[in-house]
Design a protein around this motif. Structure first.
Motif, PDB file in Angstrom:
ATOM      1  N   ASN A 165       0.719  -1.128   0.043  1.00 57.40           N
ATOM      2  CA  ASN A 165       0.280  -0.251  -0.351  1.00 57.40           C
ATOM      3  C   ASN A 165       1.220   1.231  -0.095  1.00 57.40           C
ATOM      4  OD1 ASN A 165      -2.757  -1.325   0.430  1.00 57.40           O
ATOM      5  ND2 ASN A 165      -1.811  -1.884   2.029  1.00 57.40           N
ATOM      6  N   ALA A 176      -2.965   1.058   4.055  1.00 58.77           N
ATOM      7  CA  ALA A 176      -3.409   2.213   3.171  1.00 58.77           C
ATOM      8  C   ALA A 176      -4.487   3.296   3.842  1.00 58.77           C
ATOM      9  CB  ALA A 176      -4.111   1.430   2.418  1.00 58.77           C
ATOM     10  N   THR A 177      -3.589   3.799   4.656  1.00 60.19           N
ATOM     11  CA  THR A 177      -4.309   5.375   5.679  1.00 60.19           C
ATOM     12  C   THR A 177      -3.824   6.774   5.280  1.00 60.19           C
ATOM     13  OG1 THR A 177      -5.125   5.787   7.479  1.00 60.19           O
ATOM     14  CG2 THR A 177      -3.227   5.129   7.520  1.00 60.19           C
ATOM     15  N   SER A 193      -4.291   1.048  -2.361  1.00 58.54           N
ATOM     16  CA  SER A 193      -4.193  -0.277  -1.796  1.00 58.54           C
ATOM     17  C   SER A 193      -3.802  -1.077  -3.156  1.00 58.54           C
ATOM     18  CB  SER A 193      -5.592  -0.922  -0.932  1.00 58.54           C
ATOM     19  OG  SER A 193      -6.105  -0.815  -2.668  1.00 58.54           O
ATOM     20  N   SER A 194      -2.835  -2.104  -2.237  1.00 57.83           N
ATOM     21  CA  SER A 194      -1.808  -3.110  -3.157  1.00 57.83           C
ATOM     22  C   SER A 194      -2.811  -4.382  -3.394  1.00 57.83           C
ATOM     23  CB  SER A 194      -1.375  -3.547  -2.487  1.00 57.83           C
ATOM     24  OG  SER A 194      -1.399  -4.117  -1.425  1.00 57.83           O
ATOM     25  N   SER A 195      -3.879  -4.210  -2.831  1.00 54.90           N
ATOM     26  CA  SER A 195      -4.751  -5.525  -3.199  1.00 54.90           C
ATOM     27  C   SER A 195      -5.841  -5.190  -4.893  1.00 54.90           C
ATOM     28  CB  SER A 195      -5.487  -5.907  -1.673  1.00 54.90           C
ATOM     29  OG  SER A 195      -6.633  -4.603  -2.146  1.00 54.90           O
ATOM     30  N   CYS A 209      -3.835   7.284  -0.996  1.00 55.78           N
ATOM     31  CA  CYS A 209      -3.744   6.575  -0.690  1.00 55.78           C
ATOM     32  C   CYS A 209      -4.293   5.522  -1.800  1.00 55.78           C
ATOM     33  CB  CYS A 209      -3.923   5.611   0.580  1.00 55.78           C
ATOM     34  SG  CYS A 209      -4.592   5.422   0.804  1.00 55.78           S
TER      35      CYS A 209
END
Length: 122
Positions: A32, A101-102, A51-53, A49
Motif C-alpha cells: 500500500n 493504506a491510510t 491499496s495493493s490489493s 493512498c
C-alpha cells in the motif's frame, strides 16, 4: 530498502505536477502506498493512498477532484498527479509504503522515502 519521491518543482497556481515514487529493494506493487506532505510550520498530513490489493484510492478532502494516484507497474512506480494546484499545496511530499493504506497517520507505514518539494507560487 529505499523510496524516493521525485517530480516536485515550482509551479504557478492552477498548474499541474506529476510526482513519482520509486522503490529499490522492494516491489511497490506489493505495498500500500501513501502520499503525505508537510508544509513549513505545519504537521504532516495525508494526501492520498492506493491499496495493493485492489487499487482502491482515497484522498484527503484538500485533494479530492484535483489529485489522482495510479500505479505504473511497467515502470514500477506510483504516480501522484496534482492538478489545479493552489499555494496551500506548497509542501514537501513523501511517499510511504506499508501494509496498511491510510491517510490518518504516516507512522503505520513501514518505509518512508526522501521527499520532493512542491512550491505553488506566482
Amino acid at each position: 530498502v529505499q523510496l524516493q519521491a521525485s517530480g516536485g518543482g515550482l509551479v504557478q497556481p492552477g498548474g499541474s505536477l506529476r510526482l513519482s515514487c520509486a522503490g529499490s529493494g522492494l516491489s511497490l506493487e506489493d505495498y500500500n502506498i501513501g502520499w503525505f506532505r508537510q508544509a513549513p510550520g505545519k504537521e504532516r498530513e495525508g494526501v492520498g493512498c492506493i491499496s495493493s490489493s485492489d487499487g482502491t484510492v482515497a484522498f484527503a478532502d484538500s485533494g479530492k477532484g484535483r489529485f489522482t494516484i495510479a500505479r505504473d507497474n511497467a515502470k514500477r512506480t506510483v504516480v501522484l498527479e496534482m492538478n489545479n494546484l493552489k499555494p496551500e499545496d506548497t509542501a514537501v511530499y513523501h511517499c510511504l509504503a506499508g501494509g496498511v493504506a491510510t491517510l490518518t497517520s504516516p507512522y503505520v507505514y513501514d518505509y518512508w522515502g526522501q521527499g520532493t518539494l512542491v512550491t505553488v507560487s506566482s
